[in-house]
Design a protein around this motif. Structure first.
Motif, PDB file in Angstrom:
ATOM      1  N   SER A  46      42.034  26.148  42.122  1.00  0.00           N
ATOM      2  CA  SER A  46      43.411  26.568  41.873  1.00  0.00           C
ATOM      3  C   SER A  46      43.468  27.674  40.833  1.00  0.00           C
ATOM      4  N   VAL A  47      42.628  27.585  39.802  1.00  0.00           N
ATOM      5  CA  VAL A  47      42.578  28.641  38.789  1.00  0.00           C
ATOM      6  C   VAL A  47      42.128  29.959  39.422  1.00  0.00           C
ATOM      7  N   ALA A  48      41.097  29.895  40.251  1.00  0.00           N
ATOM      8  CA  ALA A  48      40.610  31.116  40.912  1.00  0.00           C
ATOM      9  C   ALA A  48      41.693  31.740  41.773  1.00  0.00           C
ATOM     10  N   ARG A  49      42.417  30.931  42.515  1.00  0.00           N
ATOM     11  CA  ARG A  49      43.460  31.466  43.378  1.00  0.00           C
ATOM     12  C   ARG A  49      44.606  32.072  42.574  1.00  0.00           C
ATOM     13  N   GLU A  50      44.936  31.454  41.444  1.00  0.00           N
ATOM     14  CA  GLU A  50      46.013  32.007  40.621  1.00  0.00           C
ATOM     15  C   GLU A  50      45.586  33.288  39.920  1.00  0.00           C
ATOM     16  N   VAL A  51      44.328  33.378  39.522  1.00  0.00           N
ATOM     17  CA  VAL A  51      43.831  34.637  38.953  1.00  0.00           C
ATOM     18  C   VAL A  51      43.981  35.750  39.983  1.00  0.00           C
ATOM     19  N   ALA A  52      43.613  35.454  41.227  1.00  0.00           N
ATOM     20  CA  ALA A  52      43.754  36.457  42.283  1.00  0.00           C
ATOM     21  C   ALA A  52      45.216  36.796  42.529  1.00  0.00           C
ATOM     22  N   SER A  53      46.075  35.785  42.518  1.00  0.00           N
ATOM     23  CA  SER A  53      47.485  35.992  42.817  1.00  0.00           C
ATOM     24  C   SER A  53      48.212  36.739  41.703  1.00  0.00           C
ATOM     25  N   GLN A  54      47.959  36.330  40.450  1.00  0.00           N
ATOM     26  CA  GLN A  54      48.707  36.910  39.334  1.00  0.00           C
ATOM     27  C   GLN A  54      48.087  38.191  38.790  1.00  0.00           C
ATOM     28  N   LEU A  55      46.767  38.274  38.802  1.00  0.00           N
ATOM     29  CA  LEU A  55      46.099  39.423  38.195  1.00  0.00           C
ATOM     30  C   LEU A  55      45.494  40.368  39.213  1.00  0.00           C
ATOM     31  N   GLY A  56      45.054  39.827  40.322  1.00  0.00           N
ATOM     32  CA  GLY A  56      44.394  40.635  41.328  1.00  0.00           C
ATOM     33  C   GLY A  56      42.905  40.739  41.070  1.00  0.00           C
ATOM     34  N   PRO A  57      42.076  40.714  42.116  1.00  0.00           N
ATOM     35  CA  PRO A  57      40.630  40.888  41.935  1.00  0.00           C
ATOM     36  C   PRO A  57      40.327  42.205  41.224  1.00  0.00           C
ATOM     37  N   HIS A  58      39.356  42.180  40.326  1.00  0.00           N
ATOM     38  CA  HIS A  58      38.992  43.367  39.549  1.00  0.00           C
ATOM     39  C   HIS A  58      37.479  43.516  39.622  1.00  0.00           C
TER      40      HIS A  58
END
Length: 300
Positions: free
Chosen positions: A209-221
């Motif tokens: 869930s943390v990984a998905r929210e990082v992708a959702s809120q911040l975007g892959p970098h």
């Protein structure tokens, strides 16, 4: 990032998208090595609206209705403790054997007075299901031998069915009860700005869930190295295109700290003149910050 020694993190910025209380110990460790650490939760635990199912499960526990309780998240423990307290009892008084998915979960259970009887070789629901002791037919009582051993699985609302499916395939009777909800938590302005500016060197991912929210809120970098607490989290991160550089050898602060050090050591080796600079190439895309949104996917 400044020049480092193998055991120092001076000039390194690490993002821990976790609640301050859960991130505190790792934050202290990394800061002691010279890192700048940004802590900003992207998910939080919320209570379930209907407590009847968990209360019923605790009643069944008190009556000896389960052979095992298999706990796959520290978050589930507080809810079980609260449910037991509503019945004027404690988890330690339950006539059942306890299994914990990893070291941190085992410690949290032991803090309630529970004796942990089993922990799998890998901190994952799949390993727990594959290795949990006891099969149908292992009883002296022939009548009991025909009954599938019942296992209580207290999970969050986004938990995958991995453990339940694995246990059922082995002949156990898993009983899943939802004990908490996972909701999105807006990332802090400091974390968002550091991420977009390319100031974050490493992000520590502690659940799917943390990984998905990082992708959702911040975007892959492409410039941010990812450290995950285990293989299930690594798979979830890759599914949403979040970079994964290192999987912690153990699902605890020891493992995460070592993984961060390994990632920085590898980057130092790659930054030698013969390897060139590791900066983001012009064609690499950095996605914009997005509003919090939890997908309907389930979490390991």
């Amino acid at each position: 990032m400044t020049e480092l020694s193998p055991d120092r993190l001076d000039g390194v910025t690490v993002l821990i998208p976790r609640s301050p209380s859960r991130a505190a110990a790792l934050k202290d460790r990394l800061e002691a090595r010279g890192a700048r650490v940004i802590v900003s939760a992207v998910i939080s635990r919320a209570p379930i609206e209907d407590t009847a199912p968990v209360d019923d499960a605790v009643t069944r526990l008190r009556e000896g209705g389960f052979r095992w309780v298999a706990v796959t998240s520290v978050n589930a423990i507080d809810e079980l403790v609260a449910a037991a307290a509503r019945q004027a009892t404690t988890l330690a008084e339950m006539p059942v054997r306890w299994a914990a998915v990893g070291r941190a979960t085992a410690r949290a259970l032991e803090a309630t007075g529970v004796e942990v009887a089993f922990r799998p070789t890998e901190a994952s629901g799949a390993a727990l299901a594959a290795e949990l002791p006891g099969e149908p037919g292992d009883h002296a009582d022939q009548a009991e031998a025909t009954v599938a051993p019942s296992v209580l699985l207290p999970l969050g609302d986004l938990a995958t069915p991995t453990a339940a499916v694995g246990l059922r395939e082995r002949g156990f009777d898993p009983h899943v009860v939802t004990v908490y909800r996972t909701v999105a938590h807006p990332v802090s302005r400091e974390a968002a700005e550091a991420w977009q500016a390319g100031d974050v060197d490493v992000v520590v991912l502690t659940s799917g869930s943390v990984a998905r929210e990082v992708a959702s809120q911040l975007g892959p970098h492409a410039c941010v190295a990812g450290v995950t607490i285990g293989e299930p989290t690594a798979r979830a991160a890759r599914d949403v295109h979040v970079r994964v550089d290192e999987v912690a050898a153990s699902a605890d602060d020891d493992g995460l700290e070592a993984a961060v050090l390994d990632v920085i050591a590898a980057r130092l080796a790659a930054d030698t003149p013969e390897h060139g600079d590791t900066a983001l190439a012009p064609e690499d895309e950095v996605l914009p910050v997005r509003t919090p949104h939890l997908t309907p996917q389930e979490e390991q």
